[in-house]
Scaffold this motif. Structure first.
Motif, PDB file in Angstrom:
ATOM      1  N   ALA B 154      30.059 -65.650  28.216  1.00 45.33           N
ATOM      2  CA  ALA B 154      30.326 -67.090  28.329  1.00 45.33           C
ATOM      3  C   ALA B 154      31.569 -67.491  27.545  1.00 45.33           C
ATOM      4  CB  ALA B 154      29.118 -67.883  27.849  1.00 45.33           C
ATOM      5  N   THR B 155      31.704 -66.968  26.333  1.00 44.70           N
ATOM      6  CA  THR B 155      32.844 -67.382  25.505  1.00 44.70           C
ATOM      7  C   THR B 155      34.141 -66.764  26.006  1.00 44.70           C
ATOM      8  OG1 THR B 155      32.308 -65.597  23.951  1.00 44.70           O
ATOM      9  CG2 THR B 155      31.499 -67.796  23.407  1.00 44.70           C
ATOM     10  N   ALA B 156      34.038 -65.597  26.650  1.00 45.95           N
ATOM     11  CA  ALA B 156      35.255 -64.973  27.182  1.00 45.95           C
ATOM     12  C   ALA B 156      35.912 -65.900  28.189  1.00 45.95           C
ATOM     13  CB  ALA B 156      34.917 -63.638  27.832  1.00 45.95           C
ATOM     14  N   LYS B 157      35.082 -66.612  28.967  1.00 47.35           N
ATOM     15  CA  LYS B 157      35.644 -67.541  29.950  1.00 47.35           C
ATOM     16  C   LYS B 157      36.061 -68.852  29.321  1.00 47.35           C
ATOM     17  CE  LYS B 157      32.758 -65.895  33.753  1.00 47.35           C
ATOM     18  NZ  LYS B 157      31.286 -65.966  33.646  1.00 47.35           N
ATOM     19  N   ALA B 158      35.269 -69.322  28.369  1.00 47.96           N
ATOM     20  CA  ALA B 158      35.468 -70.689  27.861  1.00 47.96           C
ATOM     21  C   ALA B 158      36.468 -70.789  26.717  1.00 47.96           C
ATOM     22  CB  ALA B 158      34.132 -71.271  27.424  1.00 47.96           C
ATOM     23  N   TYR B 159      36.559 -69.744  25.916  1.00 43.89           N
ATOM     24  CA  TYR B 159      37.396 -69.850  24.712  1.00 43.89           C
ATOM     25  C   TYR B 159      38.414 -68.721  24.615  1.00 43.89           C
ATOM     26  CZ  TYR B 159      33.170 -72.515  23.379  1.00 43.89           C
ATOM     27  OH  TYR B 159      32.099 -73.370  23.343  1.00 43.89           O
ATOM     28  N   PRO B 160      39.434 -68.743  25.427  1.00 42.24           N
ATOM     29  CA  PRO B 160      40.402 -67.646  25.373  1.00 42.24           C
ATOM     30  C   PRO B 160      41.113 -67.542  24.031  1.00 42.24           C
ATOM     31  CG  PRO B 160      41.171 -69.404  26.812  1.00 42.24           C
ATOM     32  CD  PRO B 160      39.770 -69.739  26.452  1.00 42.24           C
ATOM     33  N   TRP B 161      41.077 -68.612  23.266  1.00 40.09           N
ATOM     34  CA  TRP B 161      41.752 -68.613  21.967  1.00 40.09           C
ATOM     35  C   TRP B 161      40.788 -68.328  20.814  1.00 40.09           C
ATOM     36  CZ3 TRP B 161      41.974 -72.584  25.575  1.00 40.09           C
ATOM     37  CH2 TRP B 161      40.942 -73.519  25.472  1.00 40.09           C
ATOM     38  N   LEU B 162      39.630 -67.758  21.111  1.00 41.70           N
ATOM     39  CA  LEU B 162      38.644 -67.452  20.064  1.00 41.70           C
ATOM     40  C   LEU B 162      39.246 -66.464  19.067  1.00 41.70           C
ATOM     41  CD1 LEU B 162      35.615 -68.090  19.402  1.00 41.70           C
ATOM     42  CD2 LEU B 162      35.080 -65.890  20.419  1.00 41.70           C
ATOM     43  N   GLU B 163      39.047 -66.743  17.782  1.00 41.51           N
ATOM     44  CA  GLU B 163      39.634 -65.885  16.745  1.00 41.51           C
ATOM     45  C   GLU B 163      38.615 -65.133  15.918  1.00 41.51           C
ATOM     46  OE1 GLU B 163      43.518 -68.711  15.815  1.00 41.51           O
ATOM     47  OE2 GLU B 163      41.970 -68.452  14.278  1.00 41.51           O
ATOM     48  N   LYS B 164      37.437 -65.733  15.797  1.00 43.14           N
ATOM     49  CA  LYS B 164      36.509 -65.141  14.836  1.00 43.14           C
ATOM     50  C   LYS B 164      35.093 -65.093  15.390  1.00 43.14           C
ATOM     51  CE  LYS B 164      34.301 -66.280  10.463  1.00 43.14           C
ATOM     52  NZ  LYS B 164      34.298 -67.060   9.257  1.00 43.14           N
ATOM     53  N   VAL B 165      34.458 -63.931  15.225  1.00 40.38           N
ATOM     54  CA  VAL B 165      33.058 -63.790  15.613  1.00 40.38           C
ATOM     55  C   VAL B 165      32.307 -63.146  14.453  1.00 40.38           C
ATOM     56  CG1 VAL B 165      31.482 -62.488  17.098  1.00 40.38           C
ATOM     57  CG2 VAL B 165      33.405 -63.680  18.114  1.00 40.38           C
ATOM     58  N   HIS B 166      31.229 -63.800  14.051  1.00 43.21           N
ATOM     59  CA  HIS B 166      30.409 -63.291  12.958  1.00 43.21           C
ATOM     60  C   HIS B 166      28.970 -63.225  13.469  1.00 43.21           C
ATOM     61  CE1 HIS B 166      29.286 -63.279   8.492  1.00 43.21           C
ATOM     62  NE2 HIS B 166      28.146 -63.289   9.131  1.00 43.21           N
ATOM     63  N   LEU B 167      28.422 -62.013  13.552  1.00 40.80           N
ATOM     64  CA  LEU B 167      27.079 -61.839  14.102  1.00 40.80           C
ATOM     65  C   LEU B 167      26.138 -61.252  13.064  1.00 40.80           C
ATOM     66  CD1 LEU B 167      28.041 -60.183  17.520  1.00 40.80           C
ATOM     67  CD2 LEU B 167      27.724 -62.604  17.039  1.00 40.80           C
ATOM     68  N   LYS B 168      24.915 -61.746  13.084  1.00 36.49           N
ATOM     69  CA  LYS B 168      23.915 -61.167  12.185  1.00 36.49           C
ATOM     70  C   LYS B 168      22.639 -60.874  12.975  1.00 36.49           C
ATOM     71  CE  LYS B 168      21.853 -61.600   7.639  1.00 36.49           C
ATOM     72  NZ  LYS B 168      21.781 -62.354   6.388  1.00 36.49           N
TER      73      LYS B 168
END
Lengths: 186, 633
Positions: B154-168
């Motif tokens: 979903a984010t690949a399509k919606a937020y091409p300018w995504l910089e940071k992902v933090h997963l727990k």
């Protein structure tokens, strides 16, 4: 040999009878030094466990899954340093007829049947009676059974320990009438 | 529209007129250019205005207001503040949504990825948490869920300018990582904490494709060894790397590639290596990166034991790293080499010895110099004596964690209330403590409650179940009662030892700021659960195992569950009927019931018995990816 409890009857089997162990192995007394049935969290039990080696101390307490709450990553990291070849552990479910909860125990913690039985007795607060090779367990309403790899329900104690550990899928402590008809083996 | 909104738009009309006039004038001037949409609509509006004012719905007042608001809201970073702002009115909700760049989702199942991308359109940073904490202790079957896949899609399509992902505690596959690496050209920071499902091949893709990468932190995650030399996959040019942590990667690495990477990463400040990195390799890395502030030292053991001058001068390497403030690693410590870290001790603010079997005598000469330490993690091998040494020197200590060397219920346990009391007397600024032990007293716990008023996190794990105060034989109620009463800032509490309902009455009475509560093998009855659910208004996360709480206790929290992140109850005395009751009463709460194995089958003994209940609020109803062994009531 010191008579410590009912389970040492198993240890005194004659050479011609079915032994609970591989041929040639010496059966040693596994139960603790005291006659007392060890209660969980009993301080004296702690002392015994910390002084003797496992073979002569009281049976190891059943390890509850996920307790103490240390992540397996951390457990494994420290274990490699201890150089113990403890494997993943072989956890099987234990249920008891009439008890509303299940438990899981690690079979690799035990080396023989008496240790396992003591542990189960502590865990569920019951006693199992005496084991006889042909007649099964006598003297108690409760009968410890297990489901093996083939899906058959067997009496605990019928097969050599190593065979039991490798084939046991889960344990069930049956009660009363359901037990009749459960012989040894298939 | 509300009265206030109508007023404000009436006031805005003067601004609107000026705005409109400016636009029409500018568009008239540029005749060769096709009219831009704003001016054409402005002229259309200007024409309409005279003819039919009442039906005129100006978009512009909102635009002006929203422009102003946008400029103001960009300064708001706290998500609590932003949540409050978004509730003011629709217009503010919209502007806030457009200006929220960092999104935090505490439970990935509380909403769908689609809802995220619909509401927030300009996200640059995403924090996502999956499984509940008790999953770390084998209380949850594998394949329960928390997959990253739908989120990255979903984010690949919606937020091409995504910089940071933090997963727990998420399940992340190599494919997910590949999609991430390909979809976000400006991607800068990847942090995976307690995650699993991926391997070194996924890491390799990230290393290779994320050319702007600043942070690659793998913390306590399970990383399968695909036998890929991922360190060689970083681009050959200078990198932007500032932080690289791979201490949890349980596979050998290419030392030469790492060294070369370090050389071409001038901004590298944090480097946490794994246990395959020996002292010799560490030495070479330190020499090439003296600017490091945080160092994970790997095994801290030499590959070859050389004598005398042939051996690298480790102390000199530490002396040269003048900026080091954080040390960790020591995965296979050879004690003779520990003194090499002495040159940096005075500057250390964080020291993690929790993978090293360090005795009091080994600790004392080191800790004596660590006056500035704020965070200290260790094994209980340091004993009460070691804790006393910490208390004597580390006056700035804020966080202490002491883990068991032998994490078994019936282990010996070399630390006790003595160590706890010493810490409380020496480290008055303590804010957070995690303490595993076998013996504890109410006196020591009470002392800590009185000496450390700044405590926000108190987690005591008496490893033997149901253990009372080992001096008085009484339950630990009084000690924990003192903690909740005296530590007025307490937000997180984990209890253990022999506890009656009384302890929980204290928690309910005094624990007004508690957000997270962990309970195991405690309490006598449902009253205990009721005290907590009725008494703790800020409670967000409740995790309970092996305690005698049943349907009545569960019911007592009905009014709270919609305002909590989750509730976990395992091996208690809940029935399916009781859980179903909650599910039916609270449509916005998802109630999951499952056993601890994925091969659970019908069992006449346990038919109605609920082994694990996990409930959480959700905006989008029950999840569709639940495996067979999970029942959603």
């Amino acid at each position: 040999m010191e008579k410590v409890g009912d389970y040492d009857e198993l240890v005194n089997l004659k050479a011609t009878e079915l032994r609970l162990g591989l041929p040639g192995t010496e059966e040693t007394i596994s139960c603790g030094k005291s006659n007392k049935r060890a209660l969980p969290d009993d301080d004296t039990e702690k002392e015994i466990e910390s002084t003797g080696k496992t073979e002569t101390a009281s049976p190891p307490k059943a390890q509850i899954v996920g307790w103490p709450p240390v992540r397996s990553y951390r457990r494994n990291s420290i274990q490699t340093k201890k150089n113990e070849s403890e494997g993943q552990g072989n956890y099987v479910k234990v249920s008891m007829d009439g008890a509303p909860y299940l438990r899981k125990i690690d079979l690799t913690v035990y080396k023989k049947y008496p240790e396992l039985m003591k542990s189960l007795e502590n865990m569920f607060k019951f006693s199992v009676g005496e084991y006889f090779e042909r007649e099964g367990y006598k003297g108690s309403d409760f009968v410890p059974t297990y489901e093996d790899k083939d899906g058959d329900w067997m009496l605990i104690g019928d097969v050599p320990w190593e065979m039991f550990v490798s084939s046991c899928k889960r344990l069930r402590i049956m009660k009363g009438s359901e037990v009749k008809g459960l012989g040894c083996g298939v | 529209m509300t009265e206030e909104e109508e007023d404000s738009s009436a006031k805005m009309s003067e601004d609107v007129k000026r705005y409109l006039k400016l636009d029409t004038r500018s568009s008239a001037a540029a005749t060769s250019e096709p009219p831009c949409s704003s001016s054409s609509s402005a002229s259309a509006l200007a024409n309409n205005k005279s003819r039919n004012f009442k039906s005129f719905e100006p978009p512009c007042p909102d635009h002006v207001l929203e422009n102003v608001l946008e400029n103001v809201l960009q300064f708001l970073t706290s998500r609590c503040d932003r949540n409050a702002v978004s509730l003011v009115c629709r217009s503010w909700w919209r502007v806030e949504a457009q200006t929220r760049f960092e999104v935090f989702i505490g439970n990935c199942y509380s909403l769908s990825p689609l809802r995220l991308t619909h509401r927030f359109t300009r996200v640059r940073s995403l924090v996502l948490k999956g499984k509940p904490r008790f999953a770390d202790f084998n209380l949850m079957p594998r394949n329960w869920g928390a997959q990253f896949a739908p989120w990255v899609a979903a984010t690949a399509k919606a937020y091409p300018w995504l910089e940071k992902v933090h997963l727990k505690r998420m399940f992340v596959t190599d494919d997910d990582l590949a999609l991430l690496a390909e979809s976000f050209p400006g991607f800068k920071e990847l942090t995976l904490v307690c995650c699993e499902g991926f391997g070194t091949s996924g890491i390799a893709v990230v290393a290779n494709k994320c050319r702007q990468l600043k942070v690659l932190d793998l913390l306590e995650s399970e990383v399968t060894d695909d036998e890929v030399d991922w360190l060689s996959c970083f681009p050959a040019s200078e990198t932007h790397l500032e932080s690289l942590s791979f201490d949890c990667v349980e596979s050998p690495i290419n030392f030469k590639a790492l060294e070369e990477l370090v050389v071409r990463s001038p901004f590298l400040k944090k480097l946490r290596t794994n246990r395959f990195v020996s002292l010799e390799v560490l030495h070479r890395l330190m020499v090439r990166a003296p600017q490091l502030t945080s160092l994970g030292t790997g095994s801290f053991s030499p590959e070859n034991v050389l004598q005398g001058e042939q051996e690298p001068d480790y102390a000199a390497a530490f002396r040269a790293c003048k900026s080091i403030s954080c040390l960790s690693g020591f995965r296979d410590l050879t004690p003779e080499y520990l003194p090499a870290i002495s040159p940096v001790c005075a500057n250390l603010t964080s020291l993690n010895f929790s993978y090293a079997n360090i005795s009091p005598d080994m600790l004392k000469p080191i800790i004596r110099n660590c006056h500035n330490i704020r965070v200290f993690w260790a094994l209980d091998s340091i004993c009460d004596e070691g804790l006393q040494a910490v208390a004597a020197t580390c006056k700035e200590l804020r966080e202490l964690r002491v883990f068991p060397f032998d994490p078994r219920e019936d282990s010996e346990g070399p630390i006790s209330g003595v160590g706890l009391q010493a810490i409380s007397e020496g480290c008055r600024k303590l804010e957070s403590i995690l303490y595993f032990c076998q013996r504890m007293t109410n006196g020591a716990v009470t002392a800590m409650s009185e000496n450390c008023p700044q405590l926000t996190v108190f987690r005591l794990c008496i490893m033997g179940r149901h253990r009372p105060d080992h001096v008085t034989g009484k339950p630990m109620d009084v000690g924990f009662g003192a903690i909740v009463k005296n530590c007025k800032k307490l937000t997180r509490l984990a209890v253990s030892g022999l506890l009656t309902d009384e302890a929980f009455s204290y928690i309910g009475e005094y624990g007004k700021l508690i957000r997270t509560l962990s309970v195991a093998f405690a309490g006598n009855s449902d009253r205990a659960l009721r005290y907590v659910l009725e008494g703790c208004p800020k409670l967000q996360k409740l995790e309970i195992r092996d305690s005698p709480f049943g349907d009545v206790g569960l019911r007592s929290g009905m009014h709270r569950y919609c305002n909590m992140r989750f509730v976990w109850l395992s091996s208690c005395v809940l029935s399916r009927g009781g859980c179903r009751e909650v599910a039916h009463a609270l449509p916005n709460v998802v109630v999951e019931v499952f056993g601890s194995d994925d091969d659970d089958d019908d069992d006449t003994v346990t038919g109605d018995y609920v082994e694990t209940l996990y409930l959480y609020r959700s905006l989008d109803g029950p999840r569709k990816d639940a495996p067979k062994f999970v029942t959603i009531l």
